[in-house]
Structure formats: structure tokens, C-alpha cells
Motif scaffolding. Structure first.
Motif, short mmCIF file in Angstrom:
data_model
loop_
_atom_site.label_atom_id
_atom_site.label_comp_id
_atom_site.label_asym_id
_atom_site.label_seq_id
_atom_site.Cartn_x
_atom_site.Cartn_y
_atom_site.Cartn_z
N ARG A 305 0.84 -1.19 0.00
CA ARG A 305 0.00 0.00 0.00
C ARG A 305 0.87 1.24 0.00
O ARG A 305 1.77 1.37 0.84
CB ARG A 305 -0.89 0.03 1.24
CG ARG A 305 -2.09 -0.91 1.14
CD ARG A 305 -2.74 -1.02 2.48
NE ARG A 305 -4.06 -1.63 2.40
CZ ARG A 305 -4.61 -2.33 3.39
NH1 ARG A 305 -3.96 -2.51 4.52
NH2 ARG A 305 -5.81 -2.84 3.26
N GLU A 307 0.43 5.70 -0.37
CA GLU A 307 -0.43 6.66 0.34
C GLU A 307 -1.84 6.64 -0.24
O GLU A 307 -2.82 6.80 0.48
CB GLU A 307 0.20 8.05 0.23
CG GLU A 307 0.11 8.90 1.46
CD GLU A 307 0.49 8.18 2.74
OE1 GLU A 307 -0.43 7.70 3.40
OE2 GLU A 307 1.69 8.11 3.08
N ARG A 308 -1.96 6.44 -1.56
CA ARG A 308 -3.28 6.48 -2.20
C ARG A 308 -3.57 5.24 -3.05
O ARG A 308 -4.68 5.08 -3.54
CB ARG A 308 -3.40 7.70 -3.12
CG ARG A 308 -3.20 9.04 -2.44
CD ARG A 308 -4.47 9.55 -1.79
NE ARG A 308 -4.27 10.85 -1.17
CZ ARG A 308 -4.60 12.00 -1.75
NH1 ARG A 308 -5.16 12.01 -2.94
NH2 ARG A 308 -4.37 13.15 -1.13
N GLU A 309 -2.54 4.43 -3.31
CA GLU A 309 -2.73 3.32 -4.24
C GLU A 309 -2.22 2.01 -3.64
O GLU A 309 -1.45 2.02 -2.69
CB GLU A 309 -1.95 3.58 -5.53
CG GLU A 309 -2.59 4.62 -6.41
CD GLU A 309 -1.57 5.31 -7.30
OE1 GLU A 309 -1.84 5.42 -8.50
OE2 GLU A 309 -0.50 5.70 -6.79
#
Ligand SMILES: *Cc1c(COP(=O)(O)O)cnc(C)c1O
Length: 410
Positions: A305, A307-309
Motif C-alpha cells: 500500500r 499513500e493512495r494506491e
């Protein structure tokens, strides 16, 4: 509602019964459409009686109840407040509203809630802390005997975030009654809902009076609008209270239905390398708001993982949270990752974080470098998934969910 929406298997959506409309209609017809009225009085009385506390104050949201609890507990700018790490941000944000500094306390593996040993360590490292905020995650009571003992010994105030755990019991007592203040939410996806709304629970009449006053703009008893302290627009509306009033008699049934869902998952996954969200079965009775699974370390497929994806790869006999979430989405079912721990949120990355064996901030990077065990909260986030737990889900629909998850491990 589209066909796709109407056939969707939801994580946890509102379940209405009909009585809600009657009470809402009553508010409408009597024109008590604001923050006074029979529905508000009735839900306050009902809830205080049901959970077994002296006072319940009806508010606009669970977050508002947590905010007022912070104020009642006397949190001042610069005060360190010890707080659950594995939880929703609404547990923590109200500390910041008052200028306090959240100090995150790691969870344990028996209930996924605040680790009493880490809490003890947190008092050692932050001896000036006088307030503890404890969430009962996914409707599972924390280790209350141990937590209450540690809080008492350090002469601190306990605030329970029972937003997810209304109706859950520990040694026969309802969650929300163990701390000086308890906070409940009637948000749309909770065990019962008012469309929104919350409740502050306490046994202290003066404090309840204060909370009610603050929630209605802190008007003094004078012929004009007289203000001597800061006020808020935090009171529950009588319309919302009508929805809550219609839901309350169904709380027990909702808990029963949630338990059936949980037990079905547990039985169906017994032979897979996963376990369900744990609880202390001998002393606690969760409300099973959300059923969650945890993948055994040995059966965890590679997943990273950012931060956003997220990136993941399949591996024979193994799976990962996002592989499961994508599989659920493929059958129009809604899952969710476990709450991302607060200490790892960009918003709170500079706040202290305490593990049972010391300062989490000092340890996390070393742990990562050594590839060793991570803090429990990160580990649960890394391996866990919230499963569809909607009580309108049929046994047949749940069967489909179970099948698609079983396939993930083939
Ligand atoms: C939902 C929730 C809240 C906030 O309740 P609202 O009514 O949405 O403001 C607080 N804490 C936890 C743990 C929650 O799940």
C-alpha cells in the motif's frame, strides 16, 4: 434506486421498519420540527434506561458527543490525551478541536482494541496525561477490566467511544457505561440509525446539564440572548430523534441478525487460513456491527500500500485484503479495509505512538528495517478486511460472498 444498487450487498446500510415514519410524521404534524420535542425526550429516556446510565444527552452526531466529552473532561490546549490507535478518525479529531495532543496507544490481538499493557506504558512515557479515549472497534468491547484498572490507578478520566458498539455488553454491563463519559452514534451505517445523530452518556447530572446547554448555543437563563460561555449547535433535531425512536425497539433484533451473519462467516471459513475479528467470548457480548476477517501471515499474498494506491499479486493458496475487496466488488458486494491506524495517518504522523514495549515511533523504523513484527494495529490493517455485514443480506447472498472469498484462497 438503480437495479445494481438495489441488488448490491452492502457493508452496513440503514434498516428501516416503519415506526420511524410514524414518529417523524408526529413531529411534522405537531410542528415540533426543531431541537425540542417528544421524540428527543423519549430517546434520551429510552437510551439511558437501556444502557443503564443516569443521563443521556441527544446530539447531532457521535462526533459532537465526543467533542463535548473532551470539554467536560477538561482537555485544554497542549494536554496529552491517550487514545486508541486502531479506530476511525472521529475518535481522535475532537481532541484536536480542543487543542489537545493525541497520543496513540497500540491495540492487542484479543479484541483489536486498546492494549492495556500499552496504555500502562503510555502513562509511564506521558505521566501528565489525564484523559483516555477508548473505542470499542466494530462493536467488540475492549478489555475493560484491565483498562478501567489502569485508568483508575493513574487517576485519569475514561471516555468511551461506543459509536460502533451500542448494545454490546461486557460482564453484563453495556459499553458506554464504564467511562465517566460514553459516546454513541446514530450515523447511517451504525447498528441503529437516525440518519445522523449521537448521544452523550454519563451519570453526573451537572455534566449532562452542561452538555445540553453547550449543545444549544450556551444560552443563559435571561430574558434576552445572554452568553457567558462558548456554545455549539450540536443538539439533535426532533425529526432525527423520530427516526431513532422508531429504531430503538429493533436494536436487539439487529444485534441478533448481525451475530447470525458473524457466526455464518466463522463456520464457513473454519478450514481456511483466516480468522474472524476476535472477542473475549467468556465475558463479552459484541453487537457484531461489522464482521471482519484476518488472513494468517502464512497465507498472505504480496500486497503493497502506498499513500493512495495499492498493488497486489496473486499466489497459489494465498490472498490479500485488496484481492478480496476486488473479488467482493466483482459480485457487487461491498467490503472495506480495516481502519488505517491513526499513528500512520499523514495528519497524525508526528504524534506520539506507544506500544506495549515502549515508544512506537522509536521502534517502527527499526522494526521495518529488520523486517520484524510490526505494531499490532498496523498488522491488523495489513491483514484484515471488513466483510459485508448488512442485516438485509439474505443467507443466499451471504453464501455468494463466502464462495467468492473461498475462491481467493484456491
Ligand atoms: C461513526 C463513528 C464515530 C462518529 O460518529 P458520527 O455520528 O458519524 O459523528 C466516532 N467514532 C467511531 C469509532 C465511529 O465508528
Amino acid at each position: 434506486m438503480s437495479k445494481e444498487e438495489s441488488e448490491k450487498i452492502w457493508l452496513s446500510s440503514p434498516t428501516m421498519h416503519g415506526e420511524e415514519m410514524e414518529y417523524v410524521l408526529e413531529a411534522y404534524q405537531s410542528n415540533w420540527m426543531s431541537t425540542l420535542g417528544a421524540n428527543i425526550d423519549a430517546v434520551e429516556d429510552w437510551l439511558a434506561d437501556y444502557v443503564g446510565c443516569k443521563y443521556a444527552v441527544a446530539l447531532a452526531s457521535g462526533t459532537a458527543s465526543l467533542h463535548l466529552a473532551m470539554k467536560l473532561a477538561g482537555v485544554k490546549p497542549g494536554d496529552e490525551v491517550l487514545c486508541s490507535d486502531l479506530t476511525f478518525s472521529a475518535t481522535v479529531n475532537p481532541i484536536e478541536y480542543e487543542g489537545g495532543i493525541p497520543v496513540f496507544v497500540d491495540c492487542e490481538y484479543e479484541t483489536w482494541n486498546m492494549d492495556p499493557l500499552a496504555l500502562e506504558k503510555a502513562f509511564e512515557l506521558h505521566p501528565s496525561a489525564k484523559v483516555v479515549v477508548l473505542a470499542h472497534l466494530y462493536g467488540t468491547p475492549a478489555k475493560l477490566d484491565e483498562i478501567v484498572e489502569v485508568v483508575r490507578r493513574h487517576d485519569a478520566v475514561l471516555i468511551e467511544d461506543a459509536a460502533e458498539s451500542l448494545g454490546a455488553q461486557y460482564r453484563g454491563t453495556q459499553t458506554g457505561c464504564f467511562g465517566k463519559y460514553g459516546c454513541v452514534s446514530f450515523n447511517g451505517n451504525k447498528i441503529i440509525t437516525g440518519s445522523s445523530g449521537g448521544m452523550l452518556l454519563c451519570d453526573d447530572g451537572e455534566k449532562a446539564f452542561k452538555a445540553r446547554k453547550w449543545s444549544t448555543q450556551s444560552r443563559e437563563d435571561a430574558p434576552w440572548y445572554q452568553h457567558e460561555e462558548l456554545g455549539y449547535n450540536y443538539r439533535m433535531s426532533n425529526v432525527v430523534a423520530g427516526v431513532v425512536r422508531g429504531q430503538l425497539p429493533h436494536l436487539r433484533d439487529h444485534i441478533e441478525a448481525k451475530k447470525t451473519i458473524f457466526d455464518r462467516y466463522r463456520a464457513a471459513f473454519a478450514d481456511l487460513p483466516i480468522s474472524m475479528n476476535p472477542y473475549e467470548s467468556d465475558i463479552s457480548m459484541p453487537n457484531h456491527w461489522l464482521s471482519c476477517l484476518l488472513i494468517d501471515e502464512a497465507a498472505l499474498a504480496p500486497e503493497v500500500r502506498g499513500e493512495r494506491e495499492v498493488l497486489y499479486r496473486s499466489a497459489c493458496g494465498k490472498s490479500s485484503p485488496h484481492a478480496i475487496l476486488d473479488a467482493l466488488a466483482s459480485i457487487n458486494a461491498e467490503g472495506r479495509p480495516i481502519w488505517k491506524p491513526m499513528h500512520s495517518q499523514p495528519l497524525y504522523r508526528n504524534n506520539p505512538f506507544v506500544l506495549r514495549d515502549g515508544n512506537g515511533r522509536a521502534r517502527t523504523s527499526a522494526y521495518a528495517a529488520a523486517g520484524a513484527v510490526s505494531p499490532a494495529s498496523e498488522d491488523v490493517f495489513r491483514r484484515g478486511v471488513c466483510l459485508p455485514s448488512d442485516i438485509k443480506m439474505s443467507a443466499e447472498q451471504q453464501g455468494k460472498v463466502i464462495d467468492v472469498i473461498r475462491k481467493c484462497f484456491e
